[in-house]
Design an enzyme around this catalytic site. Structure first.
Site, PDB file in Angstrom:
ATOM      1  CG  HIS A   1     -60.370  53.830  17.808  1.00 15.68           C
ATOM      2  ND1 HIS A   1     -61.473  53.165  17.330  1.00 15.68           N
ATOM      3  CD2 HIS A   1     -60.389  55.047  17.200  1.00 15.68           C
ATOM      4  CE1 HIS A   1     -62.122  53.926  16.466  1.00 15.68           C
ATOM      5  NE2 HIS A   1     -61.479  55.083  16.379  1.00 15.68           N
TER       6      HIS A   1
ATOM      7  CD  GLU B   1     -59.970  55.268  12.585  1.00 16.28           C
ATOM      8  OE1 GLU B   1     -60.450  55.093  11.453  1.00 16.28           O
ATOM      9  OE2 GLU B   1     -60.639  55.691  13.549  1.00 16.28           O
TER      10      GLU B   1
ATOM     11  CG  HIS C   1     -56.350  66.118  30.088  1.00 16.80           C
ATOM     12  ND1 HIS C   1     -56.322  67.355  30.690  1.00 16.80           N
ATOM     13  CD2 HIS C   1     -56.680  65.243  31.073  1.00 16.80           C
ATOM     14  CE1 HIS C   1     -56.603  67.240  31.979  1.00 16.80           C
ATOM     15  NE2 HIS C   1     -56.831  65.951  32.238  1.00 16.80           N
TER      16      HIS C   1
ATOM     17  CD  GLU D   1     -53.497  63.361  34.190  1.00 19.18           C
ATOM     18  OE1 GLU D   1     -53.298  63.047  35.392  1.00 19.18           O
ATOM     19  OE2 GLU D   1     -54.337  64.198  33.829  1.00 19.18           O
TER      20      GLU D   1
ATOM     21  CG  ASN E   1     -51.978  53.756  39.957  1.00 23.52           C
ATOM     22  OD1 ASN E   1     -52.054  54.711  40.716  1.00 23.52           O
ATOM     23  ND2 ASN E   1     -52.796  53.610  38.928  1.00 23.52           N
TER      24      ASN E   1
ATOM     25  NE  ARG F   1     -56.849  53.791  37.113  1.00 25.74           N
ATOM     26  CZ  ARG F   1     -58.110  54.114  36.849  1.00 25.74           C
ATOM     27  NH1 ARG F   1     -58.666  53.713  35.718  1.00 25.74           N
ATOM     28  NH2 ARG F   1     -58.821  54.815  37.712  1.00 25.74           N
TER      29      ARG F   1
END
Length: 351
Positions: A161, A209, A92, A143, A147, A96
């Site tokens: 990208h 993309e 994965h 993921e 915050n 953020r």
């Protein structure tokens, strides 16, 4: 839209327990970028591995207490050969975002992803969301980390990208446009080729993309990063990570070269796309993109291979505090971060 075909299950852990701080100068929680070696006096079910020095050679104390052989030239060669046989897969990607609900809405309604799970940790002031086109134990997923109170990040110039394979690029673009999404490149053949592509941007500015392909077991098919020396990066990812160089393409007209690397063919697995722009040797990485996680059968051998390949290990191999999941973390020659996770340990976490 995206269509997924089944693929034989293989061990593919994802790192649900890892955290990272929102900014580089802040570390209020247990963080990828602030890992410390686990003290030997602590017990997490599996003893941490310690590096010792004896007669100028590196030796490793295993969890059983037995000492392995000195790291000779022959054993170094064996470690690098082992990397090629290790059961690895891109698991994965972590980054953020400034508004988690807004991003989830865009990914599910516009990109066709599923919200796999969501976890709020109020005492640490952050929330995670996992999204993708299939379960975490068999497919590459995203993921996201929000915050508390941080609504904007700097993506920088180094991150490129993500790639998504879709059946019909034009239809997907129209759907995204109808929902207010930002189209940064209209559908059409890629320069110098026939593959139909388009580019869209999510609410935080991350680019995706869209690639027109048939059904694939990994719709979330690419992560593109920019590097300052392509040959150096290819050698590192082949040697330290055990990736295969799938192809390269030079585009002198637009002054760039790309290399595709991974653990399987592009149409069946997620791959890493490295881009070298002529004459550019350094990039600003910002503070938005975090890292990719990769599964391995042995984080200790993985760390040795990274060191032998002149990579920088930022977290020595061993179990995370409080749990048995063993990891190691490193930086590539350009400073891009990767975390390797023990396959079996993470499957236990999923239970």
């Amino acid at each position: 839209m995206v269509r997924v075909i089944p693929m034989a299950s293989s061990i593919r852990p994802t790192l649900s327990s890892f955290r990272f701080s929102p900014l580089f100068n802040r570390s209020p929680r247990f963080s990828f970028s602030h890992f410390s070696t686990v003290p030997q006096s602590q017990s997490f079910g599996i003893k941490a591995c310690r590096l010792l020095r004896q007669d100028g050679n590196s030796m490793r104390v295993m969890s059983s207490g037995n000492v392995s052989s000195p790291l000779t030239a022959a054993s170094s060669e064996n470690v690098l050969e082992w990397v090629k046989q290790d059961k690895r897969r891109m698991l994965h990607v972590v980054y953020r975002v400034g508004d988690l609900d807004r991003t989830i809405k865009f990914y599910t309604e516009c990109l066709g992803m599923k919200l796999l799970r969501k976890r709020d940790i109020p005492e640490e002031r952050y929330t995670n969301a996992f999204l993708g086109y299939g379960p975490e134990d068999s497919q590459f997923v995203i993921e996201l980390t929000y915050n508390y109170g941080v609504d904007k990040y700097d993506i920088g110039s180094g991150f490129g990208h993500f790639g998504i394979a879709v059946d019909d690029v034009s239809k997907t673009v129209e759907l995204i446009r109808a929902k207010g999404g930002k189209i940064t490149r209209e559908p059409g053949p890629v320069k110098g080729g026939k593959t139909v592509i388009a580019f869209v941007e999510d609410p935080d500015g991350y680019k995706f993309e869209l690639l027109e392909r048939g059904p694939t077991p990994e719709p979330l098919c690419q992560v593109m990063l920019r590097v300052g020396d392509l040959n150096r990066s290819i050698e590192f990812y082949e040697k330290a990570f055990g990736m295969e160089l799938l192809r390269t393409r030079d585009n002198p007209e637009n002054k760039y070269t790309i290399a595709m690397l991974g653990y399987g063919p592009e149409d069946k697995t997620t791959v890493l796309e490295l881009t070298y722009n002529y004459g550019v040797t350094e990039y600003d990485k910002g503070n938005a993109y975090a890292q990719i996680a990769i599964g391995t059968d042995d984080v200790y051998k993985t760390a040795e291979a990274i060191k032998l390949s002149k990579g920088k290990v930022t977290r020595e191999p061993g179990p995370l505090p409080g749990i048995n999941t063993k990891i190691t973390a490193c930086l590539d020659p350009d400073g891009w971060k990767t975390v390797f996770v023990d396959n079996i340990d993470f499957l236990k976490e999923l239970e």
